[in-house]
Design a protein around this motif. Structure first.
Motif, mmCIF file in Angstrom:
data_model
loop_
_atom_site.group_PDB
_atom_site.id
_atom_site.type_symbol
_atom_site.label_atom_id
_atom_site.label_comp_id
_atom_site.label_asym_id
_atom_site.label_seq_id
_atom_site.Cartn_x
_atom_site.Cartn_y
_atom_site.Cartn_z
ATOM 1 N N TYR A 42 -59.621 12.308 11.127
ATOM 2 C CA TYR A 42 -58.876 11.166 10.592
ATOM 3 C C TYR A 42 -59.793 10.348 9.683
ATOM 4 O O TYR A 42 -60.988 10.271 9.915
ATOM 5 C CB TYR A 42 -58.374 10.266 11.730
ATOM 6 N N TYR A 49 -51.112 3.774 14.479
ATOM 7 C CA TYR A 49 -51.187 5.180 14.077
ATOM 8 C C TYR A 49 -52.366 5.413 13.135
ATOM 9 O O TYR A 49 -52.922 4.482 12.563
ATOM 10 C CB TYR A 49 -49.886 5.630 13.402
ATOM 11 N N LYS A 50 -52.716 6.696 12.989
ATOM 12 C CA LYS A 50 -53.791 7.078 12.081
ATOM 13 C C LYS A 50 -53.489 8.474 11.558
ATOM 14 O O LYS A 50 -52.679 9.222 12.122
ATOM 15 C CB LYS A 50 -55.141 7.060 12.791
ATOM 16 N N TYR A 51 -54.157 8.854 10.458
ATOM 17 C CA TYR A 51 -53.987 10.193 9.908
ATOM 18 C C TYR A 51 -55.104 10.492 8.921
ATOM 19 O O TYR A 51 -55.958 9.645 8.648
ATOM 20 C CB TYR A 51 -52.613 10.371 9.234
ATOM 21 N N TYR A 52 -55.092 11.716 8.393
ATOM 22 C CA TYR A 52 -56.122 12.169 7.465
ATOM 23 C C TYR A 52 -55.542 12.334 6.062
ATOM 24 O O TYR A 52 -54.466 12.900 5.888
ATOM 25 C CB TYR A 52 -56.697 13.508 7.932
ATOM 26 N N VAL A 81 -43.972 6.411 7.914
ATOM 27 C CA VAL A 81 -44.304 6.731 9.300
ATOM 28 C C VAL A 81 -43.279 6.065 10.205
ATOM 29 O O VAL A 81 -43.156 4.833 10.231
ATOM 30 C CB VAL A 81 -45.731 6.262 9.659
ATOM 31 N N ASN A 131 -43.671 15.426 12.879
ATOM 32 C CA ASN A 131 -44.297 14.517 13.837
ATOM 33 C C ASN A 131 -44.013 13.053 13.498
ATOM 34 O O ASN A 131 -44.909 12.206 13.480
ATOM 35 C CB ASN A 131 -45.816 14.758 13.897
ATOM 36 N N ILE A 154 -51.892 16.096 5.694
ATOM 37 C CA ILE A 154 -51.634 14.719 6.116
ATOM 38 C C ILE A 154 -50.776 14.676 7.376
ATOM 39 O O ILE A 154 -51.142 14.063 8.386
ATOM 40 C CB ILE A 154 -50.953 13.919 4.988
ATOM 41 N N ARG A 156 -49.919 16.865 9.688
ATOM 42 C CA ARG A 156 -50.357 17.483 10.943
ATOM 43 C C ARG A 156 -51.334 16.591 11.705
ATOM 44 O O ARG A 156 -51.575 16.798 12.900
ATOM 45 C CB ARG A 156 -51.006 18.838 10.669
ATOM 46 N N THR A 157 -51.921 15.595 11.036
ATOM 47 C CA THR A 157 -52.928 14.756 11.692
ATOM 48 C C THR A 157 -52.385 13.406 12.150
ATOM 49 O O THR A 157 -53.135 12.624 12.737
ATOM 50 C CB THR A 157 -54.112 14.499 10.742
ATOM 51 N N VAL A 158 -51.129 13.118 11.883
ATOM 52 C CA VAL A 158 -50.579 11.821 12.291
ATOM 53 C C VAL A 158 -50.662 11.702 13.810
ATOM 54 O O VAL A 158 -50.181 12.555 14.551
ATOM 55 C CB VAL A 158 -49.117 11.666 11.829
ATOM 56 N N GLU A 159 -51.301 10.644 14.262
ATOM 57 C CA GLU A 159 -51.441 10.410 15.708
ATOM 58 C C GLU A 159 -51.118 8.953 16.005
ATOM 59 O O GLU A 159 -51.575 8.047 15.307
ATOM 60 C CB GLU A 159 -52.848 10.744 16.183
#
Length: 220
Positions: A42, A49-52, A81, A131, A154, A156-159
């Motif tokens: 990330y 939330y966070k992402y890359y 998001v 996601n 982008i 696939r990394t959303v958390e």
């Protein structure tokens, strides 16, 4: 020589080897490879939330849960998001659109979504949901595959941070009850697509670069 080999091995382990297997034209193959590859890297963090964001892509604007990004070829990515959908575990109700240029329901790593592409005025309008986040772009055929690859990196990394979202949603529960938007439901027509294209090309979407400290990407 041994040191060089060891260093290369470390790089491959850290970044994954999927890049070398990507295809220049096969969208389905690339999506499967990239979304099946679990990533925990990330470089941007926001409330809940966070992402890359891949290198070569920059922020143009960020407001609440929406962001506008741009790659080195000046393609713009419109990101939303859906923290409310995530919080309420909204079900993926998307059905394949047989009239679309490309339409597929997605399910990887226990995360769901869909990818739909429609040809509009000799360019391609992309709707990519995965996601509980959605990316849209309107691009040429030459850029289509690379833009979708970037979207995969982008999305696939959303958390999400459940504790933070619990606080945010709890404080605004009355407002959120009025939310009727369903990220997984798309009933767009060609007329709707043209409206979206007009919106993207409207003067209201000129670059609005915020303070660098607010949107600066962290180094990997």
């Amino acid at each position: 020589m041994k040191k060089i080999i060891v260093l290369l091995s470390v790089v491959l382990l850290a970044t994954g080897c999927s890049i070398s297997r990507l295809d220049n034209t096969d969208i389905s193959k690339n999506v499967e490879i990239l979304l099946s590859d679990q990533s925990e890297v990330y470089n941007v963090n926001f409330d809940g939330y966070k992402y890359y964001v891949p290198r070569g892509i920059k922020f143009l604007n960020k407001e609440e849960y929406n962001a506008i990004l741009q790659d080195r070829f000046h393609n713009k990515y419109y990101l939303y998001v859906d923290v409310i959908g995530y919080y309420h575990e909204q079900e993926n109700t998307y059905t394949r659109n047989k009239d679309a240029y490309y339409s597929e329901k997605l399910n990887y790593q226990k995360k769901t979504g869909y990818l739909e592409i429609n040809e509009v005025d000799n360019k391609y309008f992309i709707e990519f949901v995965f996601n509980y986040a959605k990316l849209e772009a309107y691009v040429s055929l030459d850029d289509l595959t690379q833009v979708i690859n970037n979207m995969c990196y982008i999305l696939r990394t959303v958390e999400f941070n459940d504790k933070v979202l619990e606080s945010l949603v709890g404080d605004n529960v009355l407002n959120y009850k009025e939310e009727n938007f369903n990220l997984f439901d798309t009933t767009s027509s060609e007329e709707d697509f043209l409206d979206v294209v007009d919106k993207y090309e409207d003067d209201g979407y000129k670059e609005d670069v915020r303070d660098e400290d607010e949107l600066e990407l962290e180094e990997e």
